[in-house]
Design a protein around this motif. Structure first.
Motif, PDB file in Angstrom:
ATOM      1  N   UNK A   4      -1.674  25.369  21.621  1.00  0.00           N
ATOM      2  CA  UNK A   4      -1.829  25.788  20.452  1.00  0.00           C
ATOM      3  C   UNK A   4      -0.905  25.953  19.348  1.00  0.00           C
ATOM      4  N   UNK A   5       0.392  26.407  20.300  1.00  0.00           N
ATOM      5  CA  UNK A   5       1.426  26.177  19.244  1.00  0.00           C
ATOM      6  C   UNK A   5       1.914  25.011  18.512  1.00  0.00           C
ATOM      7  N   UNK A   6       1.864  23.765  19.319  1.00  0.00           N
ATOM      8  CA  UNK A   6       2.022  22.547  18.745  1.00  0.00           C
ATOM      9  C   UNK A   6       1.047  22.246  17.960  1.00  0.00           C
ATOM     10  N   UNK A   7      -0.424  22.462  18.153  1.00  0.00           N
ATOM     11  CA  UNK A   7      -1.426  22.254  17.186  1.00  0.00           C
ATOM     12  C   UNK A   7      -1.212  23.059  15.839  1.00  0.00           C
ATOM     13  N   UNK A   8      -0.741  24.126  15.912  1.00  0.00           N
ATOM     14  CA  UNK A   8      -0.541  24.810  14.630  1.00  0.00           C
ATOM     15  C   UNK A   8       0.550  24.368  13.810  1.00  0.00           C
ATOM     16  N   UNK A   9       1.691  23.945  14.457  1.00  0.00           N
ATOM     17  CA  UNK A   9       2.713  23.240  13.606  1.00  0.00           C
ATOM     18  C   UNK A   9       2.254  22.141  12.812  1.00  0.00           C
ATOM     19  N   UNK A  10       1.527  21.296  13.731  1.00  0.00           N
ATOM     20  CA  UNK A  10       0.839  20.017  13.176  1.00  0.00           C
ATOM     21  C   UNK A  10      -0.247  20.291  12.195  1.00  0.00           C
ATOM     22  N   UNK A  11      -1.053  21.174  12.022  1.00  0.00           N
ATOM     23  CA  UNK A  11      -1.761  21.600  11.171  1.00  0.00           C
ATOM     24  C   UNK A  11      -0.891  21.991   9.745  1.00  0.00           C
ATOM     25  N   UNK A  12       0.012  22.700  10.186  1.00  0.00           N
ATOM     26  CA  UNK A  12       0.837  23.028   9.050  1.00  0.00           C
ATOM     27  C   UNK A  12       1.389  22.010   8.326  1.00  0.00           C
ATOM     28  N   UNK A  13       1.871  21.016   8.912  1.00  0.00           N
ATOM     29  CA  UNK A  13       2.361  19.640   8.215  1.00  0.00           C
ATOM     30  C   UNK A  13       1.285  18.994   7.480  1.00  0.00           C
ATOM     31  N   UNK A  14       0.250  19.021   7.914  1.00  0.00           N
ATOM     32  CA  UNK A  14      -0.799  18.433   7.333  1.00  0.00           C
ATOM     33  C   UNK A  14      -1.232  18.939   6.038  1.00  0.00           C
ATOM     34  N   UNK A  15      -1.431  20.446   5.907  1.00  0.00           N
ATOM     35  CA  UNK A  15      -1.900  21.059   4.823  1.00  0.00           C
ATOM     36  C   UNK A  15      -0.739  21.062   3.934  1.00  0.00           C
ATOM     37  N   UNK A  16       0.748  21.094   4.336  1.00  0.00           N
ATOM     38  CA  UNK A  16       1.798  21.096   3.335  1.00  0.00           C
ATOM     39  C   UNK A  16       1.848  19.827   2.578  1.00  0.00           C
ATOM     40  N   UNK A  17       1.347  18.761   3.210  1.00  0.00           N
ATOM     41  CA  UNK A  17       1.305  17.434   2.582  1.00  0.00           C
ATOM     42  C   UNK A  17       0.068  17.576   1.410  1.00  0.00           C
ATOM     43  N   UNK A  18      -1.009  18.028   2.015  1.00  0.00           N
ATOM     44  CA  UNK A  18      -1.971  18.132   0.951  1.00  0.00           C
ATOM     45  C   UNK A  18      -1.785  19.019  -0.186  1.00  0.00           C
ATOM     46  N   UNK A  19      -1.041  20.161   0.163  1.00  0.00           N
ATOM     47  CA  UNK A  19      -0.776  21.095  -0.938  1.00  0.00           C
ATOM     48  C   UNK A  19       0.368  20.607  -1.908  1.00  0.00           C
ATOM     49  N   UNK A  20       1.214  19.848  -1.496  1.00  0.00           N
ATOM     50  CA  UNK A  20       2.223  18.970  -2.397  1.00  0.00           C
ATOM     51  C   UNK A  20       1.609  18.164  -3.402  1.00  0.00           C
ATOM     52  N   UNK A  21       0.607  17.589  -2.846  1.00  0.00           N
ATOM     53  CA  UNK A  21      -0.128  16.719  -3.973  1.00  0.00           C
ATOM     54  C   UNK A  21      -1.299  17.407  -4.783  1.00  0.00           C
TER      55      UNK A  21
END
Length: 675
Positions: A218-235
């Motif tokens: 779950x810890x690894x999943x949460x970090x990856x989810x944050x990466x995806x959301x950050x990329x979408x937020x940046x755009x």
């Protein structure tokens, strides 16, 4: 006497925490809410609201507490009484009463919800786990979008009026895909923002663990989810950028949409949400869809599935067992907003009925709390304020006759929606079961999703309301060119039929003027009388408007929200301009209404002073620092203190009413005025 239903849990309720069968009365001008020791010419907000702030600490389940918030809770307690009664009956209910009663009863049956745990999520999580390739994403997303709450997993899709032709409803593809309240949360570098992001990732991990994922996974999943959301937020465009409708208007045909995201089969998605093939779309943020394509191409399927699982859990959390509800509350309310205590279940259930079956519940509210006479009196006040705006436009020295003609055409086209809709929404197709809380919520969400999508390509229904009748709020829609005043906001201490005109014109009149002015603020002025995005201003008039509005922007940029955070006055510009214009219009209408009347002082206040105090007391509030910090990012409204003091400094009528002297804090040397 109707029998009570078996199986509906009735938790022990504190003696003070009980439903009511009549709305309590508080006058719209309450001298006990004032602080007479304060000088109105130094801090008018403290003078009018000091007593209220002292006597109304923030309840443990609230991020802030205000006059509006207290009326909202009174309305909720009144609705609780209605729903509690209907949920217990097995006979004597009509079809509408059955739906809202059974929805509430199922929501209140906490025992049944606890027994289910995470199991209601299983069908959607199984569907996510079952896909074998990215080619299956469009059909899966169609399913998830129909039942989800929030801004949209990966992206948003729905219907709206064509900006260029408001009589036409077309498909809108919008930005979405993030879990935090705003894109700026992902990028602010101050210590508190960094800490919030860390806590958000920890929250995601805990939620993934609640559905059975091991902590290290779950810890690894949460970090990856944050990466995806950050990329979408940046755009994603900022909130200030989104105030410019031209930046949100990019019409394309089907080929144009498909070209933006070649990796996503739009024909499959559209078919699976139940729409026929579409030829026109507004892609509100093309740069976002470019980034979406990057994510779809570069992210592996396992990461995308993990992201989808998170958003499915997040969307359903309020309807699940206490483990999910409490974890969701701990981050989004306690951490983000500083709220120490979860709202009691009756409040959450009442709110959900209002959100999902609002016009059904609204019928019950209106029949008990809103008379035809009250509707007519409010409509009369609205027409008076519209007349004042007509006079104001005629007298403007900065606007040309050509633009004035267009402005008056728009003003005369405004539709006034007061109290409740002329035609109630039909919920007959929504299947509500007595003991299926999440199922009821999902079926009601699917009903609304289908209702919105069904508008595409159909004639526009200009009679539709976008607020439910019990709502304690009001609004203006630039494309519909209408103002909405639900029955819920036309109650004491906002509109008070028992009191003199001065406070009512200050309070409700100021709000009516506020909503009307939204049609002519920095955003609303860009739409014409028919709600089309069209420039009807001469170049010089537009420059004059912008110059006057910039005076307001510069003024509010100096005000501190909390700590060292100042108002983002480009975000609040529309609300600040509407506040000032609304109060000026209300003053004009009140003066016209009382022109031939002999007005007397009451409670130690002159009629003019009562007008301003009546206005100010709607804005009395107490806020938690965390909530102020969050609102500085997300809320287009300024804090209550500045929605009062920021206006009166610009009004010579206020200076005269309270005999303020030049140089005092509530007297501005260079006053702002737009309308």
């Amino acid at each position: 006497m109707a029998a009570e239903k078996p199986g509906v849990a009735n938790p022990t309720i504190d003696i003070e925490d009980k439903p009511i069968n009549a709305l309590p009365y508080t006058p719209s001008l309450d001298v006990n809410s004032m602080d007479k020791s304060a000088d109105p010419c130094v801090d008018f907000y403290q003078y009018t609201c000091g007593g209220w702030m002292k006597n109304n600490p923030i309840p443990a389940d609230q991020a802030r507490w205000s006059v509006y918030g207290k009326l909202y809770e009174d309305n909720q307690r009144f609705l609780w009484g209605i729903l509690d009664d209907l949920s217990r009956k097995t006979s004597g209910r009509n079809a509408t009463q059955q739906k809202i009663g059974d929805y509430f009863g199922a929501c209140m049956n906490e025992t049944a919800v606890e027994k289910l745990g995470a199991s209601p999520l299983k069908p959607d999580l199984d569907a996510i786990n079952a896909i074998k390739s990215k080619a299956e994403l469009p059909a899966l997303l169609a399913r998830l979008h129909m039942v989800e709450r929030g801004s949209g997993t990966l992206f948003g899709f729905g219907s709206n009026q064509d900006f260029a032709d408001s009589s036409s409803v077309i498909a809108f593809a919008t930005a979405g895909g993030i879990g935090l309240p705003d894109r700026d949360y992902y990028f602010k570098t101050d210590a508190k923002s960094v800490e919030l992001r860390q806590k958000y990732v920890a929250h995601i991990q805990k939620m993934m663990e609640l559905v059975g994922d091991k902590p290290e996974v779950a810890k690894q999943e949460a970090a990856r989810i944050m990466e995806i959301e950050t990329a979408l937020a940046k755009a994603t465009l900022t909130r200030v950028e989104q105030r410019d409708p031209y930046k949100l208007f990019h019409k394309v045909d089907f080929k144009g949409l498909q070209a933006m995201t070649p990796s996503f089969n739009w024909a499959t998605y559209i078919k699976n949400i139940g729409l026929p093939a579409q030829g026109t779309f507004n892609v509100t943020q093309p740069a976002f869809y470019k980034e979406l394509e990057t994510q779809l191409k570069t992210d592996n399927l396992a990461d995308i599935k993990t992201y989808l699982r998170w958003h499915t859990i997040h969307s359903a959390a309020p309807y699940l067992s206490s483990a999910f509800v409490n974890e969701n509350f701990d981050f989004f309310s306690k951490t983000l907003r500083g709220v120490p205590q979860l709202r009691p279940r009756w409040k959450r259930c009442t709110s959900l009925v209002d959100q999902q079956l609002g016009e059904a519940l609204g019928q019950e509210f209106v029949s008990r709390a809103f008379s035809a006479d009250l509707k007519q009196r409010t409509l009369t006040m609205t027409k008076q304020i519209e007349h004042s705006m007509e006079e104001d436009i005629d007298q403007l020295n900065w606007m040309s006759p050509e633009t004035k003609t267009k402005a008056l055409e728009k003003l005369h086209s405004v539709v006034n929606k007061i109290g409740y809709p002329d035609k109630w929404r039909d919920y007959s197709s929504v299947n509500i079961k007595p003991n299926d809380f999440l199922g009821n919520a999902q079926r009601a969400t699917v009903f609304e999703s289908k209702r919105q999508l069904a508008k595409i390509g159909k004639p526009l229904d200009r009679g539709e309301w976008n607020m439910t009748p019990p709502t304690v709020n009001a609004g203006y829609d630039p494309q519909m060119n209408d103002i909405n005043f639900p029955a819920g906001v036309l109650q004491p201490p906002l509109y008070d039929a028992k009191i003199d005109d001065a406070p009512n014109y200050g309070n409700t009149g100021g709000t009516i003027g506020h909503e009307l002015t939204h049609g002519f603020d920095d955003e609303g002025r860009q739409f014409d009388a028919r709600g089309n995005l069209k420039d009807w201003w001469t170049k010089q008039d537009a420059e004059n408007f912008n110059s006057r509005a910039e005076c307001v922007v510069d003024q509010y940029a100096q005000y501190v929200v909390v700590d060292d955070i100042k108002i983002n006055s480009k975000l609040t510009e529309g609300e600040d301009v509407a506040d000032l214009g609304g109060l000026i219009l209300a003053w004009m209408a009140w003066k016209d209404q009382t022109a031939n009347q002999h007005l007397e002082s009451r409670e130690g206040l002159t009629p003019e002073q009562r007008f301003f105090v009546g206005y100010a007391q709607w804005a009395c509030e107490n806020n938690r620092p965390e909530d102020l910090r969050a609102n500085a990012i997300t809320d287009p409204h300024s804090p209550g203190k500045y929605r009062v003091n920021g206006l009166v400094v610009n009004m010579p009528e206020f200076q005269k009413a309270f005999s303020c002297k030049a140089g005092q804090p509530m007297v501005k040397e260079n006053r702002c005025r737009v309308w």
